[in-house]
Design a protein around this motif. Structure first.
Motif, PDB file in Angstrom:
ATOM      1  N   THR A 211       0.830  -1.168   0.042  1.00 26.78           N
ATOM      2  CA  THR A 211       0.003  -0.074  -0.043  1.00 26.78           C
ATOM      3  C   THR A 211       0.851   1.177   0.138  1.00 26.78           C
ATOM      4  OG1 THR A 211      -1.894  -1.112   1.052  1.00 26.78           O
ATOM      5  CG2 THR A 211      -1.870   1.358   1.302  1.00 26.78           C
TER       6      THR A 211
ATOM      7  N   ARG B 162       2.296   2.294   3.986  1.00 20.08           N
ATOM      8  CA  ARG B 162       1.489   2.288   4.837  1.00 20.08           C
ATOM      9  C   ARG B 162       1.930   2.310   6.241  1.00 20.08           C
ATOM     10  NH1 ARG B 162      -1.248  -0.870   7.931  1.00 20.08           N
ATOM     11  NH2 ARG B 162      -3.116  -0.472   8.820  1.00 20.08           N
TER      12      ARG B 162
ATOM     13  N   GLU C  55      -2.388   0.549  -4.279  1.00 17.20           N
ATOM     14  CA  GLU C  55      -1.447  -0.764  -4.119  1.00 17.20           C
ATOM     15  C   GLU C  55      -0.537  -0.721  -5.230  1.00 17.20           C
ATOM     16  OE1 GLU C  55      -2.423  -2.081  -1.297  1.00 17.20           O
ATOM     17  OE2 GLU C  55      -1.673  -4.078  -1.442  1.00 17.20           O
TER      18      GLU C  55
END
Ligand SMILES: [Zn+2]
Length: 645
Positions: A111, A127, A161
């Motif tokens: 991510t 992330r 992503e």
């Protein structure tokens, strides 16, 4: 053309090529204009913020800098069955009524949180834990499907992503055959979390955008509108975007996705279902960990990553040491996996495995988990043991394997050999488990399978859990095992690489242990399915005087099975026979019965393992195949003659 016009034109072409997958000019046209731009930038010293020349990847970074997200990035709650999903849907409906859901693919990658200010990409980070991630701006800038500028002047954090398409993985591996990337997900994650942005650039990644976090001035009111906005920004968006209003509709979409899953050019590990309307999302709110308005339907993972904590060397019945990886517990196909086989030391080296590093784990046939490879090529070195962890003897190395040769005094070898001898497909001695064998070895000092036959009532009575009834049953089972069939007995001896099937082939071919003990490698390799390694192992086994002593002891006890007494012998003994075409004097089942009565085995199709084909009239493709494979073919007349006494 001004510099602005050149950059704009190049970005339009790149968008057509990378995002829309629909180029309008040949590569050479793009390259020519790109070269002009490079020249102009050099002459003027000016590089526009969205110039494609910024994508080549700058100097390697010294370390990763932490980045605090403006708004927390939540992970999603997971469901693994339609039952759980139905529950989630009705919970949402109970709170906010009949609502529309969006259904999208859950990409399996890394991510990325991209920050744009005044229309320019100013930062990108991983992330991380959802609050703080790693700054990977320089790496992400090299990814062509991440626009360097967007037509939106406010501040926004957009999430996507980072993935590597499977076709790109193939291309990469063709270019680097000696150092292939094993998995697209880890290839993408490794490329982004790499201090050298040039590595990221080389891997030709993509980012698929699907979410917005912190925003100022963005007026989207639903996931549908957000996806349109992301498309307007020139971003790559989810390959599947559908809406549904009931569990049944969602389920139908998921089933459709499940069917196409294996034909996609990228990895997905599930489907994401979200409440489409943003206002309703706010109404539903969040738990400590997850938004209540979204859920991930996860497909069964066949492969996961986890940390290899340590290696435990297990000594088997042949003295072979098998490394077992001790893992950070991880869920795989509904079970918690803590251990997985590493095969042998050679395999550890070949797979470049390290301790305290991420590895890939797969469950083969849903039974034994196996460490497939390294997901991270750094950590603590795994050292090759030099002595047996059980008995301390110096180890020998044969091929990729390590062996403890102290067969008669190494406890785990003794226990494993006796346990194997008693197992179901071997001598089938019910009542003697591995634990019992351990007690027999430790308390009664037995060291070989032959010792089982001199066990008495009093001996067994000393074992925990052995009452009279169990003692009688166990002693009877031991006695009955004297009538073991040859194939089972050969298997019970526990030769390396000799499983039940090979044992049966050996029984058919040799008819007795004595004959088998004189077999040569050349002879053995003539048997279908037996290669050099297996054949050498068999010859080696009978060359060891200790093994021959045990066989002699067993023979003295009365265990000396032969194939002749237990199987029908006939003209087709040991042969796999295929019948094809029609016979004049026999029905198909009569012929089959005759073949079986004369020791043959019926096979339904022609393969290399078939020894004989009986071809009647109008024989078709089976005959052609048998001819192609050079298998012996006979006609009905010959078949009849063979059956004559
Ligand atoms: Zn040992």
């Amino acid at each position: 053309m001004t510099m602005q016009q050149m950059v704009k034109q190049l970005n339009t072409w790149a968008h057509e090529y990378y995002v829309l997958d629909n180029p309008s000019v040949p590569d050479t046209t793009y390259d020519a204009l790109y070269d002009q731009l490079v020249l102009l930038e050099k002459q003027t010293g000016v590089v526009l913020p969205d110039s494609p020349t910024r994508r080549v990847g700058g100097e390697p970074l010294k370390n990763f800098v932490q980045h605090t997200h403006r708004q927390r990035l939540y992970s999603l709650d997971k469901v693994q069955s339609f039952g759980e999903l139905a529950e989630w849907v009705s919970k949402v409906q109970k709170e906010v009524g009949q609502v529309e859901f969006s259904v999208e693919l859950k990409y399996d990658g890394l991510t990325i949180n991209a920050t744009y200010e005044n229309g320019v990409l100013v930062g990108a980070s991983t992330r991380g834990n959802g609050v703080v991630g790693e700054d990977v701006t320089e790496q992400v800038k090299t990814i062509r499907t991440v626009p360097l500028t967007i037509p939106f002047d406010g501040v926004c954090e957009l999430q996507g992503e980072g993935i590597m398409k499977l076709s790109q993985l193939d291309k990469h591996n063709q270019k680097h055959p000696n150092d292939p990337l094993k998995n697209a997900r880890n290839a993408a994650a490794g490329a982004i979390r790499n201090l050298n942005p040039k590595v990221t650039a080389e891997r030709n990644l993509d980012v698929v955008f699907y979410s917005a976090g912190y925003t100022e001035g963005l007026t989207c009111q639903s996931q549908t509108q957000l996806v349109d906005f992301l498309k307007d920004c020139g971003m790559l968006t989810n390959y599947v975007f559908e809406t549904a209003r009931s569990f049944e509709e969602i389920r139908a979409i998921i089933e459709k996705i499940g069917e196409m899953r294996n034909s996609l050019d990228f990895l997905i590990d599930g489907v994401v279902i979200k409440v489409n309307n943003f206002a309703l999302r706010e109404e539903l709110g969040y738990t400590d960990k997850f938004p209540k308005w979204a859920v991930a339907y996860k497909f069964d993972a066949e492969q996961v990553t986890t940390t290899l904590l340590d290696v435990d060397w297990q000594v088997g019945r042949t003295g072979k040491l098998t490394p077992i990886g001790l893992l950070e517990p991880v869920e795989l196909c509904g079970a918690t996996i803590k251990r997985a086989t590493l095969n042998n030391f050679g395999d550890i080296t070949r797979k470049k495995l390290y301790k305290n590093a991420l590895v890939f784990v797969r469950r083969s046939n849903d039974v034994i988990p196996e460490v497939l490879g390294a997901a991270e090529e750094n950590g603590d070195t795994i050292t090759k043991p030099t002595t047996c962890p059980a008995c301390g003897s110096v180890l020998t190395e044969v091929g990729a394997h390590l062996f403890c040769t102290n067969a008669s005094n190494c406890r785990p070898q003794i226990v494993a050999r006796i346990t194997h001898y008693c197992s179901k497909n071997a001598c089938d001695i019910d009542g003697i488990s591995e634990k019992t064998v351990g007690a027999l070895v430790d308390n009664l000092g037995i060291t070989s399978v032959a010792d089982l036959y001199s066990l008495t009532d009093n001996d067994l009575a000393t074992l925990e859990g052995f009452k009279q009834r169990k003692i009688t049953n166990t002693l009877n089972a031991i006695k009955n095992s004297k009538n073991v069939k040859l194939a089972q007995f050969i298997f019970a001896l526990g030769l390396d690489n000799v499983g039940s099937v090979t044992a049966k082939d050996l029984a058919v071919r040799y008819g007795s242990v004595e004959a088998l003990s004189k077999a040569t490698v050349d002879e053995l390799t003539q048997i279908d399915g037996i290669g050099d390694v297996v054949a050498e192992g068999i010859v080696q086994y009978f060359a060891e005087s200790e093994n021959m002593q045990i066989i002699t002891r067993l023979k003295d006890i009365g265990i000396n099975p032969t194939y002749e007494v237990e199987e029908r012998i006939g003209v087709f003994t040991g042969k796999k026979v295929v019948l094809t075409g029609s016979l004049a004097n026999y029905t198909r089942s009569q012929a089959q019965k005759l073949i079986e009565q004369n020791g043959g085995e019926i096979a339904s199709s022609v393969s290399k393992s078939v020894n004989l084909v009986i071809a009647g009239t109008d024989a078709g493709s089976k005959l052609t195949k048998a001819q192609a494979l050079g298998i012996e073919i006979i006609d009905e007349q010959t078949f009849q003659q063979l059956l004559q006494p």
